[in-house]
Design an enzyme around this catalytic site. Structure first.
Site, PDB file in Angstrom:
ATOM      1  N   GLU A   1       0.827  -1.213   0.000  1.00  0.00           N
ATOM      2  CA  GLU A   1       0.000   0.000   0.000  1.00  0.00           C
ATOM      3  C   GLU A   1       0.862   1.265   0.000  1.00  0.00           C
ATOM      4  O   GLU A   1       0.788   2.105   0.899  1.00  0.00           O
ATOM      5  CB  GLU A   1      -0.979  -0.013   1.176  1.00  0.00           C
ATOM      6  CG  GLU A   1      -1.989  -1.152   1.072  1.00  0.00           C
ATOM      7  CD  GLU A   1      -3.036  -1.149   2.182  1.00  0.00           C
ATOM      8  OE1 GLU A   1      -2.965  -0.290   3.087  1.00  0.00           O
ATOM      9  OE2 GLU A   1      -3.937  -2.004   2.156  1.00  0.00           O
TER      10      GLU A   1
ATOM     11  N   GLU B   1      -4.977  -8.636  -0.918  1.00  0.00           N
ATOM     12  CA  GLU B   1      -5.777  -8.370   0.280  1.00  0.00           C
ATOM     13  C   GLU B   1      -7.227  -8.191  -0.149  1.00  0.00           C
ATOM     14  O   GLU B   1      -7.533  -7.300  -0.957  1.00  0.00           O
ATOM     15  CB  GLU B   1      -5.294  -7.122   1.029  1.00  0.00           C
ATOM     16  CG  GLU B   1      -3.997  -7.308   1.784  1.00  0.00           C
ATOM     17  CD  GLU B   1      -3.677  -6.153   2.725  1.00  0.00           C
ATOM     18  OE1 GLU B   1      -4.626  -5.526   3.266  1.00  0.00           O
ATOM     19  OE2 GLU B   1      -2.469  -5.877   2.920  1.00  0.00           O
TER      20      GLU B   1
END
Length: 539
Positions: A197, A342
């Protein structure tokens, strides 16, 4: 509110020639057995372990001196259960945790390891579970390793040293250190993720800032195992080098529908020298939640909330298509894989003493939404090559819940066990037109289906009845003749919010089912309301 019509839903399936559908009480599903599609990479059924709450400590790792039965510190009951899922790959150590993780602090004698503060719950991270323990976990469950290196707060040298420690065959100082720590043979590392991220907890970078930081990691963080070489700097000296078993390098990609991030990253990838591709795959994160993480109860909900979550889970189709369209623009040959590392239902931590431990219950609703999402990944198997549900034990949408020495298998666990036959199978096109249902203003197809031929030649079909009230009859039809038998298992429960807990661990459990031709010569599969059915078809 998003509307799903039968026509729009079928349009997301693989294109087929128009077939006629006679009027019938049963919903017909046409299977194009002679038109095989892409192979469904088994890594789509991957898992994810992060140092959050009881995701590692207590859930997987109890230590060699624990009274809980274990092998080299890993609890035997959990390992035994995970083996039944044939877990193909596990991502570790994060997640956001990865960009604050320093691997050297988690190797060597347990008594000399460095303890740190872990922001997830504001607790101490003892580093008792480090690189060698993770590789031991992968070995015990028969899984490949997917490591996320620290790009956010780490250095290129740290990442390069980590891979040398893990994979070097040569008697370097780092390889000798690995041997001193009990593993003289090099490990296999199938995937390496460059940070997590980058747009958020991994450094709050723009796509262009991240790509600039990524490049030296890609060039110098090498896998030294001869079986997995040919990437990064290798290609500077041998432009034609290739190895189908080479380590796959995963760039930290976008969140949800941020196609601008994908556009920038893929444009930069395409502009790099052809002999030196900077990454082989791009990650995508997309969770199912209504108002943000931890906003929806994992136990206190009814049919309206169930249907809403099914609708949101089906939005994965649109999210994938948006990013795949951008990837196809810069990579029409599909050299870069899309990795959804994810995903899952992120709900309130209803059973967590510390809310930041993210320990939530897991209901029949979670299994159904997971099944729909896996079906979506399989239909995009030409581009989606890996997915890692969050997370394996005790965190978010987990396979397993533990409490002291007890263990519970969640409905999502049972779904994954049912879907094992689809690992490395070949997708087969389907044609069907489901009726629609409308509940509380949400319009959805009544059922979903996917079919594939396994590596050993069997024909498998997964059928999900979304309807929370009504059963649906399905008649599978194959190009090469009628289906005569179907056998497998069904997962359902009395209510959409039924869970397995430590008092009732088998409230949601897969049960065997079998079907054969009726007196009219038709093979009808009856799907109970709110259920998942996986069967092997014979003709």
């Amino acid at each position: 509110m998003k509307k799903f019509t039968a026509l729009s839903f079928v349009s997301v399936l693989l294109a087929l020639p128009p077939w006629l559908f006679p009027v019938t009480a049963a919903e017909q599903v046409q299977i194009a057995v002679n038109q095989p599609g892409p192979v469904i990479n088994k890594d789509i059924f991957g898992q994810f372990v992060e140092h959050i709450g009881e995701g590692v400590y207590g859930g997987l790792w109890v230590g060699k001196d624990s009274d809980i039965p274990n092998t080299n510190g890993l609890r035997n009951d959990v390992i035994s259960a995970l083996k039944q899922l044939h877990v193909p790959v596990v991502r570790w150590p994060g997640g956001c945790f990865a960009d604050q993780y320093h691997w050297r602090e988690g190797i060597g004698p347990q008594t000399t390891r460095v303890s740190r503060s872990n922001a997830w719950g504001n607790v101490i991270e003892p580093n008792q579970f480090g690189s060698d323990e993770f590789m031991e976990l992968a070995e015990q469950i028969g899984s490949e390793a997917y490591l996320t290196v620290n790009v956010g707060s780490g250095t290129v040298k740290e990442a390069a040293d980590w891979l040398e420690y893990l994979t070097s065959y040569n008697a370097t100082s780092l390889a000798s250190l690995r041997a001193e720590n009990g593993h003289p043979e090099p490990y296999r590392v199938k995937y390496i993720g460059f940070g997590n991220e980058a747009w958020g907890c991994g450094g709050a970078m723009s796509a262009s800032e991240y790509f600039a930081k990524l490049k030296p990691f890609s060039v110098f963080a090498l896998n030294h195992n001869p079986e997995q070489r040919f990437s990064g700097i290798d290609l500077l000296f041998d432009h034609g080098a290739s190895n189908p078993d080479a380590m796959v390098r995963v760039a930290a990609g976008p969140n949800d529908g941020d196609t601008a991030f994908t556009e920038s990253l893929m444009k930069s990838w395409a502009s790099a020298p052809g002999y030196l591709p900077i990454f082989d795959a791009m990650s995508l994160h997309h969770y199912t939640m209504s108002r943000g993480p931890m906003s929806d109860s994992s136990v206190n909900f009814g049919q309206a909330e169930y249907v809403r979550f099914v609708s949101m889970a089906m939005e994965m189709e649109d999210v994938l298509n948006q990013h795949i369209d951008v990837m196809d623009k810069y990579d029409p040959e599909k050299r870069v894989s899309l990795v959804v590392d994810e995903w899952g239902n992120w709900l309130k931590p209803d059973i967590s003493e510390n809310p930041m431990f993210l320990k939530q219950q897991n209901s029949l609703r979670d299994a159904i939404t997971a099944g729909l999402t896996l079906n979506t990944f399989m239909r995009h198997a030409d581009r989606v090559k890996m997915a890692n549900i969050a997370q394996m034990v005790n965190v978010i949408q987990s396979m397993i819940l533990t409490k002291d020495d007890a263990m519970v298998l969640t409905p999502t666990y049972h779904l994954y066990k049912m879907y094992v036959p689809f690992q490395d199978s070949t997708l087969l096109p389907l044609a069907f037109r489901p009726e629609t249902i409308t509940v509380n203003g949400e319009t959805l197809p009544q059922f979903d289906a996917v079919t594939a031929r396994s590596k050993t030649g069997q024909l498998w079909m997964a059928l999900i009845n979304i309807d929370p009230v009504n059963a649906v009859d399905i008649e599978p039809l194959a190009e090469n003749g009628y289906v005569t038998k179907a056998s497998g298992s069904v997962l359902t429960a009395t209510e959409v919010n039924t869970v397995n807990d430590f008092d009732k661990p088998d409230a949601v459990l897969a049960k065997p089912v079998a079907f054969k031709r009726d007196q009219n010569g038709r093979m009808i599969i009856t799907l109970p309301p709110k259920s998942i059915t996986v069967v092997m078809l014979e003709n």
